[in-house]
Design an enzyme around this catalytic site. Structure first.
Site, PDB file in Angstrom:
ATOM      1  N   GLU A 201       0.091  -2.457 -14.950  1.00 18.40           N
ATOM      2  CA  GLU A 201       0.995  -2.195 -13.827  1.00 18.40           C
ATOM      3  C   GLU A 201       2.245  -1.489 -14.342  1.00 18.40           C
ATOM      4  O   GLU A 201       2.828  -1.903 -15.335  1.00 18.40           O
ATOM      5  CB  GLU A 201       1.368  -3.503 -13.130  1.00 18.40           C
ATOM      6  CG  GLU A 201       2.486  -3.425 -12.106  1.00 18.40           C
ATOM      7  CD  GLU A 201       2.230  -2.421 -10.999  1.00 18.40           C
ATOM      8  OE1 GLU A 201       3.119  -1.583 -10.744  1.00 18.40           O
ATOM      9  OE2 GLU A 201       1.137  -2.471 -10.399  1.00 18.40           O
TER      10      GLU A 201
ATOM     11  N   CYS B 238     -11.767 -16.374   4.729  1.00 15.47           N
ATOM     12  CA  CYS B 238     -13.100 -16.619   4.192  1.00 15.47           C
ATOM     13  C   CYS B 238     -14.066 -15.654   4.869  1.00 15.47           C
ATOM     14  O   CYS B 238     -13.919 -15.342   6.045  1.00 15.47           O
ATOM     15  CB  CYS B 238     -13.546 -18.068   4.349  1.00 15.47           C
ATOM     16  SG  CYS B 238     -13.857 -18.620   6.024  1.00 15.47           S
TER      17      CYS B 238
ATOM     18  N   SER C 256      -2.184   2.541  -6.301  1.00 18.42           N
ATOM     19  CA  SER C 256      -2.027   3.189  -4.990  1.00 18.42           C
ATOM     20  C   SER C 256      -2.295   4.688  -5.095  1.00 18.42           C
ATOM     21  O   SER C 256      -1.498   5.528  -4.666  1.00 18.42           O
ATOM     22  CB  SER C 256      -0.624   2.922  -4.440  1.00 18.42           C
ATOM     23  OG  SER C 256      -0.482   1.579  -4.061  1.00 18.42           O
TER      24      SER C 256
ATOM     25  N   HIS D 104      -4.232   6.428  -3.462  1.00 16.73           N
ATOM     26  CA  HIS D 104      -4.443   7.079  -2.166  1.00 16.73           C
ATOM     27  C   HIS D 104      -3.237   7.909  -1.741  1.00 16.73           C
ATOM     28  O   HIS D 104      -3.358   8.802  -0.904  1.00 16.73           O
ATOM     29  CB  HIS D 104      -4.731   6.021  -1.102  1.00 16.73           C
ATOM     30  CG  HIS D 104      -3.562   5.125  -0.824  1.00 16.73           C
ATOM     31  ND1 HIS D 104      -3.257   4.041  -1.616  1.00 16.73           N
ATOM     32  CD2 HIS D 104      -2.615   5.166   0.139  1.00 16.73           C
ATOM     33  CE1 HIS D 104      -2.168   3.450  -1.152  1.00 16.73           C
ATOM     34  NE2 HIS D 104      -1.758   4.105  -0.086  1.00 16.73           N
TER      35      HIS D 104
ATOM     36  N   GLN E 258      -7.139  -0.455  -8.892  1.00 16.81           N
ATOM     37  CA  GLN E 258      -6.578  -0.583  -7.555  1.00 16.81           C
ATOM     38  C   GLN E 258      -5.103  -0.183  -7.535  1.00 16.81           C
ATOM     39  O   GLN E 258      -4.285  -0.810  -6.874  1.00 16.81           O
ATOM     40  CB  GLN E 258      -6.788  -1.982  -6.981  1.00 16.81           C
ATOM     41  CG  GLN E 258      -6.960  -1.930  -5.468  1.00 16.81           C
ATOM     42  CD  GLN E 258      -7.437  -3.237  -4.888  1.00 16.81           C
ATOM     43  OE1 GLN E 258      -7.881  -4.121  -5.599  1.00 16.81           O
ATOM     44  NE2 GLN E 258      -7.338  -3.363  -3.584  1.00 16.81           N
TER      45      GLN E 258
ATOM     46  N   GLY F  49       0.782  -1.231   0.000  1.00 14.28           N
ATOM     47  CA  GLY F  49       0.000   0.000   0.000  1.00 14.28           C
ATOM     48  C   GLY F  49       0.809   1.272   0.000  1.00 14.28           C
ATOM     49  O   GLY F  49       0.576   2.152   0.822  1.00 14.28           O
ATOM     50  N   GLY F  50       1.757   1.394  -0.937  1.00 14.20           N
ATOM     51  CA  GLY F  50       2.574   2.603  -0.992  1.00 14.20           C
ATOM     52  C   GLY F  50       3.689   2.542   0.025  1.00 14.20           C
ATOM     53  O   GLY F  50       4.747   1.968  -0.213  1.00 14.20           O
TER      54      GLY F  50
ATOM     55  N   TYR G 188       1.577   6.592  -7.172  1.00 14.59           N
ATOM     56  CA  TYR G 188       0.948   6.695  -8.497  1.00 14.59           C
ATOM     57  C   TYR G 188       1.906   7.393  -9.460  1.00 14.59           C
ATOM     58  O   TYR G 188       2.246   8.560  -9.278  1.00 14.59           O
ATOM     59  CB  TYR G 188      -0.373   7.464  -8.417  1.00 14.59           C
ATOM     60  CG  TYR G 188      -1.214   7.337  -9.665  1.00 14.59           C
ATOM     61  CD1 TYR G 188      -2.256   6.414  -9.725  1.00 14.59           C
ATOM     62  CD2 TYR G 188      -0.964   8.121 -10.786  1.00 14.59           C
ATOM     63  CE1 TYR G 188      -3.027   6.278 -10.870  1.00 14.59           C
ATOM     64  CE2 TYR G 188      -1.723   7.992 -11.942  1.00 14.59           C
ATOM     65  CZ  TYR G 188      -2.757   7.070 -11.975  1.00 14.59           C
ATOM     66  OH  TYR G 188      -3.519   6.935 -13.105  1.00 14.59           O
ATOM     67  N   LEU G 189       2.341   6.675 -10.474  1.00  9.24           N
ATOM     68  CA  LEU G 189       3.343   7.178 -11.417  1.00  9.24           C
ATOM     69  C   LEU G 189       2.724   8.146 -12.423  1.00  9.24           C
ATOM     70  O   LEU G 189       1.811   7.770 -13.159  1.00  9.24           O
ATOM     71  CB  LEU G 189       3.974   6.001 -12.163  1.00  9.24           C
ATOM     72  CG  LEU G 189       5.086   6.331 -13.148  1.00  9.24           C
ATOM     73  CD1 LEU G 189       6.312   6.859 -12.408  1.00  9.24           C
ATOM     74  CD2 LEU G 189       5.440   5.099 -13.986  1.00  9.24           C
TER      75      LEU G 189
END
EC number: 4.2.1.49
Length: 558
Positions: free
Chosen positions: A198, A412, A267, A269, A265, A54-55, A275-276
């Site tokens: 990606e 689950c 990153s 945030h 999805q 997450g970053g 984020y590139l």
């Protein structure tokens, strides 16, 4: 003291296996092993910098703090509690044997200062750490941790939009990090092909190695040719494509390509770290982030605006399009995309009815390191929940397709009533020797009663209470009172600073009677807070569930 700043160490961390303790009890051995498991190279995205996923979601503030946490856990008494403040061990206090052994608070800021700019200043001074959700709370289990939630989302979307059949259809998405990496496998399990964009080849390699993605295309034309072939053949194959989503999605719109489902999805945030920007290399992005952070954030958000505009264009084509909880709509709106929120988040669109019944991402890990312990618990789940064919199908697919990362684990989605039932059964399996060592039970902070996140889990609550964050605080307090083994309270996970507050819980099944009592309390109360929260918001499903389960909600059930 703020001089401890080592964030890089060329070392390999793996949790101990087997039954030999390195701490004074299993209640302290468990957090020790799960902390180390978070940094296992087969689990973490960048373990040498303590980044789990997450970053910049870290397990400890720096390596000095990691060392001290490990040392403290090894020596912690059975009636003491360790306090961890943003990844730093700050105190050990006498409590009692049924109290949590660790209490964690990560990334929490007074609301006026709850933004990335102020957090990054604190982070640079070694005064704070971004804990994401399960990174800083030591219960990350790799991409499996979100696979079933993503699978449930795709299945429900297929039910709503395609009569429950995703065969011959394909999902367009981006991001193959620790969370996004679950998407290709989830789509495959749901019966769909997927094209997964990606920008870091290393992340693609990780997902190929762990079998979360099936193959990599050489370029966009090759990717589309593969999608066309596989959908015509009715095969559910996942394809990775190296590139920038903010360039590729607009190009797909320009070409008139029509996916069957669109989400994302990346990153988004964290624009400074996750984020590139279009036209940049990853190395250039990381270097400029250190020297000119404001310009980097601006460039990243401008690219997000292009990305979201393309998603809106797909929605206009009639393609089911939804946000998967990374706050990209908010970033785009701040860059002038006024209608960024025209497509919904995944929770109000597909998941909320589950939350109303306290159903969410229940997970457990085998401290022994023995996969057989997980397979035995899989069988126990089927035995205790014999009539849930959907759950049985999930467990069968998980065993066949999901590679364990680090300590063997399983997830689950189950809810109120069943979580306690399973926890008590696992504890009995430890007591009887059927399992070779204790089990830890936890969950994502993305759960029904443990998060306030107006752009994700609590988006579009029917009573308008999206931003009320009393609920995760109450959840953490109740789990502490109930005797969870460790409890965490975080800010900013999933959607970034200023946009969420959330709590986590982990409890150990060590086979003792004392553990059974704690398990019964915690694994009942924890999902019950989710039913309570949604009943309070007026959801009939939750109100009925509360009554059926005999919850005492003074304003509702009495």
């Amino acid at each position: 003291m703020t001089t401890m700043t080592t964030k890089f160490r060329d070392v390999e961390i793996r949790a101990p296996r087997g039954t030999e303790l390195t701490a004074k009890s299993w209640l302290t051995e468990a957090p020790l092993r799960m902390l180390m498991n978070n940094l296992d190279p087969d689990v973490a995205e960048n373990p040498k910098e303590l980044v789990v996923y997450g970053g910049i979601g870290r397990a400890a503030r720096n390596w000095e703090c990691f060392d001290k946490i490990v040392d403290t856990l090894k020596n912690l008494e059975t009636d003491e509690t360790l306090l961890v403040q943003s990844g730093k061990p700050v105190g050990v206090f006498k409590t009692h044997k049924d109290a949590p052994r660790v209490l964690i608070a990560n990334s929490n800021l007074v609301p006026h200062w709850a933004n990335w700019e102020h957090f990054n200043e604190l982070d640079a001074k070694a005064l704070a750490m971004y804990g994401q959700m399960t990174a800083g709370s030591w219960i990350y289990i790799g991409s499996q941790g979100i696979v079933q939630g993503t699978y449930e989302t795709f299945v429900e979307a297929g039910r709503q939009h395609y009569n429950g059949d995703l065969k011959g259809r394909w999902v367009l998405t981006a991001g193959l990090g620790g969370m996004g990496g679950a998407q290709p496998l989830a789509a495959t399990l749901a019966g769909a092909c997927s094209l997964n964009i990606e920008c870091q080849q290393a992340s693609i390699d990780f997902r190929l190695r762990t079998r979360y993605v099936d193959e990599q295309a050489t370029d966009l034309d090759d990717a589309l040719a593969r999608i066309d072939r596989y959908t015509k053949e009715g095969k559910a194959i996942s394809i990775a494509l190296h590139g920038n989503a903010a360039e590729i999605l607009p190009e797909l719109v320009r070409r008139g390509v029509r996916p069957d489902m669109v989400t994302d999805q990346t990153s988004a945030h964290d624009p400074l770290n996750g984020y590139l920007p279009v036209g940049w290399t990853w190395d250039e992005y990381r270097e400029r982030a250190k020297k000119e952070p404001e310009a980097v954030v601006k460039a990243a958000k401008q690219s997000m605006a292009k990305h979201v505009q393309a998603m809106l264009d797909f929605q206009k084509m009639g393609v089911p399009t939804f946000d998967y909880g990374n706050n990209i709509r908010q970033m785009a709106k701040e860059e002038g995309v006024a209608n960024a929120f025209d497509f919904p988040g995944f929770v109000p669109a597909y998941i909320r009815p589950l939350f109303c019944r306290g159903i969410g991402p229940f997970r457990w890990a085998a401290l022994s390191g023995d996969p057989e312990d997980i397979y035995k618990t899989d069988a126990k789940v089927k035995e205790l929940i014999p009539d849930d064919e959907h759950l049985h199908h999930w467990l069968d697919m998980a065993r066949e397709r999901i590679s364990f990362q680090g300590l063997p684990a399983r997830i689950c989605w189950v809810g109120l009533g069943l979580r306690a039932k399973l926890g008590l059964a696992f504890n009995e399996m430890v007591r009887s020797g059927e399992l070779s060592a204790p089990i830890v039970i936890g969950r994502d902070h993305l759960d029904s009663g443990s998060v306030a996140s107006p752009n994700r889990e609590t988006e579009a609550m029917q009573d308008g209470s999206d931003a009320v964050s009393d609920w995760p605080l109450l959840n953490a307090l109740l789990n502490t009172a109930g005797g969870a083994t460790w409890v965490s309270l975080h800010h900013g996970g999933g959607v970034g600073m200023g946009f969420s507050q959330h709590s986590g819980v982990v409890i150990v099944c060590d086979g003792t009677d004392e553990a059974a009592a704690r398990i019964a309390r915690v694994l009942t109360n924890d999902p019950a807070t989710g039913v309570m929260r949604h009943a309070d918001a007026g959801y009939e499903i939750a109100i009925n569930c509360a009554k059926e389960q005999g919850l005492h909600l003074p304003m509702i059930t009495q």
